[in-house]
Enzyme design. Structure first.
Site, mmCIF file in Angstrom:
data_model
loop_
_atom_site.group_PDB
_atom_site.id
_atom_site.type_symbol
_atom_site.label_atom_id
_atom_site.label_comp_id
_atom_site.label_asym_id
_atom_site.label_seq_id
_atom_site.Cartn_x
_atom_site.Cartn_y
_atom_site.Cartn_z
ATOM 1 N N CYS A 328 51.085 -26.598 43.729
ATOM 2 C CA CYS A 328 50.009 -26.579 44.716
ATOM 3 C C CYS A 328 48.931 -27.542 44.226
ATOM 4 O O CYS A 328 49.153 -28.298 43.286
ATOM 5 C CB CYS A 328 49.464 -25.166 44.929
ATOM 6 S SG CYS A 328 48.795 -24.386 43.440
ATOM 7 N N THR A 329 47.769 -27.520 44.833
ATOM 8 C CA THR A 329 46.738 -28.508 44.504
ATOM 9 C C THR A 329 46.237 -28.378 43.073
ATOM 10 O O THR A 329 46.191 -29.354 42.326
ATOM 11 C CB THR A 329 45.556 -28.385 45.480
ATOM 12 O OG1 THR A 329 46.033 -28.459 46.819
ATOM 13 C CG2 THR A 329 44.545 -29.501 45.236
#
Length: 474
Positions: A328-329
């Protein structure tokens, strides 16, 4: 990590680097081990991943884990007195922080921890942030803390130190983002006269720090899933390519569809979710989690992930769940998602340490398996390799990233709609958006962080920029 949206201008980050702050001596890190094997301590040998031997980390098995710390701090009265003591120590600092003396820095952080007294922590934390002119947003929940704050380095470090004085919150996962020289050069409010040392070009456009109380620091909607008890195995950016290049590994992007649309890792599966809380149902449906005896029947076709079949031939050995690599980020969603998958019977679950941002910072473009740009929850909207600012803008009608081509589409109207939300909005909604946009452009009095400020110049479309260049060359 933490999403902070507002009506008109998103906050800003610049160059991101991970703060590798090791835990105190003799303490136990909930993120150590798992599937990384190193034969030396403090040496220069490269850790070697042993994927088939990976085991999920169970915090509850460690005598010095955060759960033990929670037992030691179970007395609510003692916790409140401890918080009050720490808060008083900071309140005794009467001198003001001269914000002219340092550059701004942004730090995103989180920590999963058993934190039932989180509500008692809100006021002293908020008071300290306001006293030190630190702006941003923080979420407190029974499962821990999650936030992004901005200020001069000295102030931000004091806030982080205050948070980590609670033993359960010690060892925050931190991503530091110094403001770029370009942003610093145009920063108008970085002075002691500014209430929070945050002016028109500050990374966060809030007039105060927001400390919110919620049920979860990242919403999944399943209380039984607890990253406090066990999580998957972290994989460093330098070892990530090896893992996801293995044909036996299924790579899953845990982010939402508006994020994956502009970039993802090569060969990654896109769940096409609109919110993180949709991820559990996607896992259940796509992996056809159905127990047959002691084995889970599931077959993943990597060539076409949408087709998951069950073998009816009893002579063939049932297929078990595959090895999973998630990203994810910044890491927080992956950490919780890894706990979910482990609870569903997956045995090998890996996730990218530091998220996409750390990967883009450390891995050279020539060696990268990342394709496109990475959506970020700040004024940059997107970043490329080396964390250079990307090309995408933000649709203020739906908060989704849009390209120059999207801004040329007939569905695009500044402050109202874009090709991704035009058909989803009724004419009444569009009219309200136009009225708000007109009010903002004329008076700048829309509520929130931009209340009372003059509006920024409306961005020119790519076509207007081209015409302007042609006109100047004639």
């Amino acid at each position: 990590m933490l999403r902070f949206y507002h009506w008109r201008f998103p906050p800003s980050l610049a160059v991101v680097r991970m703060l590798s702050s090791p835990p105190p001596p003799h303490s136990h890190s909930p993120f150590s081990g798992g599937g990384v094997n190193s034969n030396s301590v403090g040496g220069n040998s490269k850790p070697e991943l042993q994927f088939p031997q990976s085991q999920p980390h169970k915090l509850s098995s460690s005598p010095s884990s955060s759960l033990k710390s929670t037992v030691a701090c179970s007395n609510a009265g003692a916790i409140r007195r401890s918080m009050a003591t720490v808060s008083q120590a900071f309140s005794e600092r009467t001198e003001s922080i001269d914000s002219d003396l340092g550059s701004l820095v942004v730090v995103s952080f989180y920590k999963f921890a058993d934190f039932p007294e989180h509500a008692d922590f809100r006021k002293p934390l908020k008071d300290l942030c306001e006293k030190l002119r630190v702006s941003g947003g923080i979420i407190l929940a029974p499962e821990g803390i999650n936030g992004s704050i901005c200020g001069i380095r000295e102030s931000v470090e004091e806030v982080l130190a205050f948070i980590q004085r609670d033993v359960r919150l010690n060892g925050l996962r931190q991503v530091e983002t110094p403001v770029s020289p370009e942003q610093e050069a145009i920063h108008h409010g970085h002075s002691s006269s500014s209430p929070l040392a945050a002016g028109e070009d500050a990374p966060f456009r809030w007039d105060h720090v927001r400390v919110k109380l919620k049920k979860e620091i990242v919403t999944l909607g399943i209380p039984s899933v607890s990253p406090i008890e066990r999580v998957g195995t972290y994989v460093s950016p330098e070892e990530w390519n090896e893992l996801i290049s293995d044909p036996e590994t299924v790579v899953i992007d845990v982010r939402n569809t508006y994020e994956t649309r502009i970039g993802k890792f090569k060969g990654a599966v896109d769940p096409c979710t609109t919110a993180f809380r949709n991820f559990p149902s996607w896992v259940e449906n796509q992996f056809a989690l159905k127990q047959e005896g002691n084995e889970t029947q599931a077959k993943v076709e990597k060539e076409d992930f949408s087709e998951i079949t069950h073998k009816e031939d009893k002579a063939e050995k049932p297929k078990t769940l595959p090895r999973i690599a998630m990203y994810c980020t910044g890491g927080i969603r992956c950490e919780k998602a890894s706990s979910l998958l482990l609870s569903q019977g997956f045995e090998e679950v890996y996730h990218l340490k530091g998220g996409i941002l750390k990967y883009l910072e450390e891995v050279p473009k020539t060696e990268s398996l990342w394709e496109g740009e990475c959506f970020v929850f700040d004024k940059r909207v997107s970043v490329e390799h080396g964390l250079a600012q990307g090309t995408h803008k933000l649709c203020y009608g739906c908060k989704q990233p849009i390209s120059d081509e999207d801004m040329e589409a007939p569905e695009y109207e500044y402050g109202v709609s874009c090709p991704y939300c035009y058909s989803k909005k009724s004419e009444e909604e569009k009219e309200r958006a136009r009225a708000r946009q007109t009010q903002f452009e004329e008076w700048g009095v829309i509520g929130g962080p931009d209340k009372g400020r003059r509006p920024a110049t409306k961005p020119d479309s790519p076509r207007k920029k081209i015409n302007a260049k042609l006109g100047s060359s004639i």
